[in-house]
Design a protein around this motif. Structure first.
Motif, PDB file in Angstrom:
ATOM      1  N   ILE A 285       0.839  -1.198   0.000  1.00  0.00           N
ATOM      2  CA  ILE A 285       0.000   0.000   0.000  1.00  0.00           C
ATOM      3  C   ILE A 285       0.877   1.253   0.000  1.00  0.00           C
ATOM      4  CG2 ILE A 285      -1.660   1.346   1.353  1.00  0.00           C
ATOM      5  CD1 ILE A 285      -2.961  -1.249   2.209  1.00  0.00           C
ATOM      6  N   CYS A 286       1.907   1.273   0.854  1.00  0.00           N
ATOM      7  CA  CYS A 286       2.838   2.413   0.874  1.00  0.00           C
ATOM      8  C   CYS A 286       3.500   2.587  -0.484  1.00  0.00           C
ATOM      9  CB  CYS A 286       3.911   2.192   1.939  1.00  0.00           C
ATOM     10  SG  CYS A 286       3.366   2.485   3.618  1.00  0.00           S
TER      11      CYS A 286
ATOM     12  N   ILE B 202       7.780  14.688  -2.939  1.00  0.00           N
ATOM     13  CA  ILE B 202       8.398  14.671  -1.609  1.00  0.00           C
ATOM     14  C   ILE B 202       7.503  13.951  -0.604  1.00  0.00           C
ATOM     15  CG2 ILE B 202       9.113  16.121   0.326  1.00  0.00           C
ATOM     16  CD1 ILE B 202      10.019  18.203  -1.808  1.00  0.00           C
ATOM     17  N   CYS B 203       6.209  14.290  -0.598  1.00  0.00           N
ATOM     18  CA  CYS B 203       5.289  13.625   0.344  1.00  0.00           C
ATOM     19  C   CYS B 203       5.262  12.121   0.113  1.00  0.00           C
ATOM     20  CB  CYS B 203       3.879  14.193   0.179  1.00  0.00           C
ATOM     21  SG  CYS B 203       3.691  15.898   0.717  1.00  0.00           S
ATOM     22  N   SER B 204       5.240  11.723  -1.151  1.00  0.00           N
ATOM     23  CA  SER B 204       5.191  10.293  -1.474  1.00  0.00           C
ATOM     24  C   SER B 204       6.485   9.597  -1.086  1.00  0.00           C
ATOM     25  CB  SER B 204       4.918  10.115  -2.973  1.00  0.00           C
ATOM     26  OG  SER B 204       3.711  10.742  -3.337  1.00  0.00           O
ATOM     27  N   PHE B 205       7.607  10.263  -1.295  1.00  0.00           N
ATOM     28  CA  PHE B 205       8.903   9.687  -0.943  1.00  0.00           C
ATOM     29  C   PHE B 205       9.005   9.455   0.559  1.00  0.00           C
ATOM     30  CE2 PHE B 205      13.608   9.807  -0.535  1.00  0.00           C
ATOM     31  CZ  PHE B 205      13.910   8.795  -1.439  1.00  0.00           C
ATOM     32  N   LEU B 206       8.385  10.322   1.352  1.00  0.00           N
ATOM     33  CA  LEU B 206       8.413  10.174   2.806  1.00  0.00           C
ATOM     34  C   LEU B 206       7.724   8.892   3.271  1.00  0.00           C
ATOM     35  CD1 LEU B 206       7.650  13.844   3.944  1.00  0.00           C
ATOM     36  CD2 LEU B 206       9.862  12.688   3.945  1.00  0.00           C
ATOM     37  N   LEU B 207       6.774   8.385   2.484  1.00  0.00           N
ATOM     38  CA  LEU B 207       6.057   7.164   2.863  1.00  0.00           C
ATOM     39  C   LEU B 207       6.966   5.942   2.878  1.00  0.00           C
ATOM     40  CD1 LEU B 207       2.647   7.348   0.929  1.00  0.00           C
ATOM     41  CD2 LEU B 207       3.248   8.310   3.145  1.00  0.00           C
ATOM     42  N   LEU B 208       8.052   6.000   2.151  1.00  0.00           N
ATOM     43  CA  LEU B 208       8.900   4.824   1.974  1.00  0.00           C
ATOM     44  C   LEU B 208       9.839   4.587   3.159  1.00  0.00           C
ATOM     45  CD1 LEU B 208       9.771   5.348  -1.791  1.00  0.00           C
ATOM     46  CD2 LEU B 208       7.990   3.900  -0.805  1.00  0.00           C
ATOM     47  N   PHE B 209       9.826   5.508   4.131  1.00  0.00           N
ATOM     48  CA  PHE B 209      10.693   5.365   5.310  1.00  0.00           C
ATOM     49  C   PHE B 209       9.844   5.400   6.571  1.00  0.00           C
ATOM     50  CE2 PHE B 209      13.074   7.362   1.923  1.00  0.00           C
ATOM     51  CZ  PHE B 209      14.210   6.565   1.848  1.00  0.00           C
TER      52      PHE B 209
ATOM     53  N   GLY C 268      -6.283   4.493   1.115  1.00  0.00           N
ATOM     54  CA  GLY C 268      -5.020   3.878   1.518  1.00  0.00           C
ATOM     55  C   GLY C 268      -4.280   4.709   2.540  1.00  0.00           C
ATOM     56  N   VAL C 269      -4.282   6.028   2.356  1.00  0.00           N
ATOM     57  CA  VAL C 269      -3.621   6.926   3.311  1.00  0.00           C
ATOM     58  C   VAL C 269      -4.297   6.842   4.679  1.00  0.00           C
ATOM     59  CG1 VAL C 269      -3.249   9.365   3.875  1.00  0.00           C
ATOM     60  CG2 VAL C 269      -2.690   8.509   1.590  1.00  0.00           C
ATOM     61  N   ILE C 270      -5.628   6.858   4.706  1.00  0.00           N
ATOM     62  CA  ILE C 270      -6.357   6.779   5.976  1.00  0.00           C
ATOM     63  C   ILE C 270      -6.081   5.448   6.672  1.00  0.00           C
ATOM     64  CG2 ILE C 270      -8.646   6.735   7.032  1.00  0.00           C
ATOM     65  CD1 ILE C 270      -7.710   9.497   6.071  1.00  0.00           C
ATOM     66  N   TYR C 271      -6.027   4.379   5.892  1.00  0.00           N
ATOM     67  CA  TYR C 271      -5.734   3.060   6.478  1.00  0.00           C
ATOM     68  C   TYR C 271      -4.345   3.060   7.124  1.00  0.00           C
ATOM     69  CZ  TYR C 271      -5.018  -1.950   6.963  1.00  0.00           C
ATOM     70  OH  TYR C 271      -4.760  -3.199   7.470  1.00  0.00           O
ATOM     71  N   LEU C 272      -3.370   3.619   6.440  1.00  0.00           N
ATOM     72  CA  LEU C 272      -2.017   3.650   6.991  1.00  0.00           C
ATOM     73  C   LEU C 272      -1.930   4.560   8.217  1.00  0.00           C
ATOM     74  CD1 LEU C 272       0.017   3.799   3.659  1.00  0.00           C
ATOM     75  CD2 LEU C 272      -0.209   1.839   5.200  1.00  0.00           C
ATOM     76  N   LEU C 273      -2.732   5.626   8.233  1.00  0.00           N
ATOM     77  CA  LEU C 273      -2.725   6.539   9.383  1.00  0.00           C
ATOM     78  C   LEU C 273      -3.245   5.857  10.646  1.00  0.00           C
ATOM     79  CD1 LEU C 273      -3.914  10.075   8.175  1.00  0.00           C
ATOM     80  CD2 LEU C 273      -1.818   9.515   9.421  1.00  0.00           C
TER      81      LEU C 273
END
Length: 291
Positions: free
Chosen positions: A54-55, A115-122, A163-168
């Motif tokens: 998902i990320c 940038i926001c999307s790249f932050l998801l990978l860490f 997907g973002v809400i699920y990850l949050l």
């Protein structure tokens, strides 16, 4: 039970992301192949879902969108369309023309998405990236709705947002500590900040000072062809095309209209008005139909 929404989201993201990428960049493949591969990937990820997927899917898709903006692969309106009258353009074209007008603005949006999307990978920056993506995706969804971009685009953005809400949800405890602290402002300060701006605006004079005559009028019996009576008492008189115009302010008292070189008495009849007076130094009797 938590595996069910994870499986659904994993499958939907595979369907949304892979189908969009395939149709844009692998359209040399036969359509049955593209949909077959998309369906196969979706089924695999429904059976074996993961938060990592998902990320990755959200990040990958939005980074592609970002690079498309940087390389002029999104928001392209043909010059032949831009030369049409603004009022004739559909809502989605107006939206894309707005973004196309300023390439630096497109760059800013693209870099924000990347940038926001790249932050998801860490793991250490994922929460920051998710919080920043909420307004980004909400804005995209509102554009899709209010500018009629299309149901497919809205569905795609909605899947990413889900997907973002699920990850949050994984960061619920951290978010609770941040957003549910004791408020440092008392209730009166909060009410003042919320209510006073509303009262300030709602009690101000309306910009539509003369609603009974506000509008666009076609003049049927004179070289003067169009009259615009606008908000804030703005007036435009047009002779023929848009290159022959007078623009200024008008005054309207009783039945008397003074609009630059045009002066006279107005008689109103539904969406039809007549003006008897002078235009510059000539006597006129204008038959004006509201458009």
């Amino acid at each position: 039970m938590r595996k069910i929404p994870l499986s659904i989201l994993s499958g939907l993201l595979a369907l949304a992301v892979f189908s969009r990428i395939a149709m844009r960049y692998f359209n040399f493949l036969p359509m049955p192949w593209m949909w077959g591969l998309t369906a196969l990937l979706s089924i695999i990820l429904i059976i074996k879902p993961s938060k990592q997927w998902i990320c990755f899917a959200i990040s990958f898709d939005l980074i592609v969108f970002g690079w498309q903006k940087l390389f002029h692969q999104q928001a392209n309106v043909p010059q032949s369309v831009l030369d049409l009258p603004f009022s004739s353009l559909p809502a989605d074209t107006v939206n894309w023309a707005y973004f196309q007008y300023s390439y630096p603005y497109m760059v800013a949006i693209a870099l924000t998405q990347i940038i926001c999307s790249f932050l998801l990978l860490f793991r250490s920056t994922r929460l920051l990236g998710l919080i920043m993506l909420i307004p980004v995706l909400l804005n995209i969804m509102m554009i899709d709705v209010f500018y009629k971009i299309g149901m497919g685009a809205l569905l795609h953005a909605t899947i990413l947002f889900a997907g973002v809400i699920y990850l949050l949800a994984e960061f619920y405890n951290q978010l609770k500590q941040v957003f549910f602290q004791k408020n440092e402002f008392n209730i009166y300060t909060v009410l003042a900040a919320a209510v006073l701006p509303f009262l300030l605006v709602v009690t101000a004079p309306s910009p539509n000072k003369h609603p009974s005559i506000t509008g666009k009028y076609k003049v049927g019996n004179h070289a003067l062809t169009i009259v615009y009576l606008e908000y804030f008492n703005d007036v435009t008189l047009q002779w023929g095309d848009v290159n022959h115009r007078y623009t200024g302010k008008y005054q309207y008292r009783g039945d008397t209209l003074i609009a630059g070189p045009l002066k006279g008495i107005i008689k109103k009849e539904m969406d039809h008005i007549t003006l008897t007076g002078t235009l510059e130094k000539d006597s006129v009797h204008l038959d004006m139909i509201r458009l």
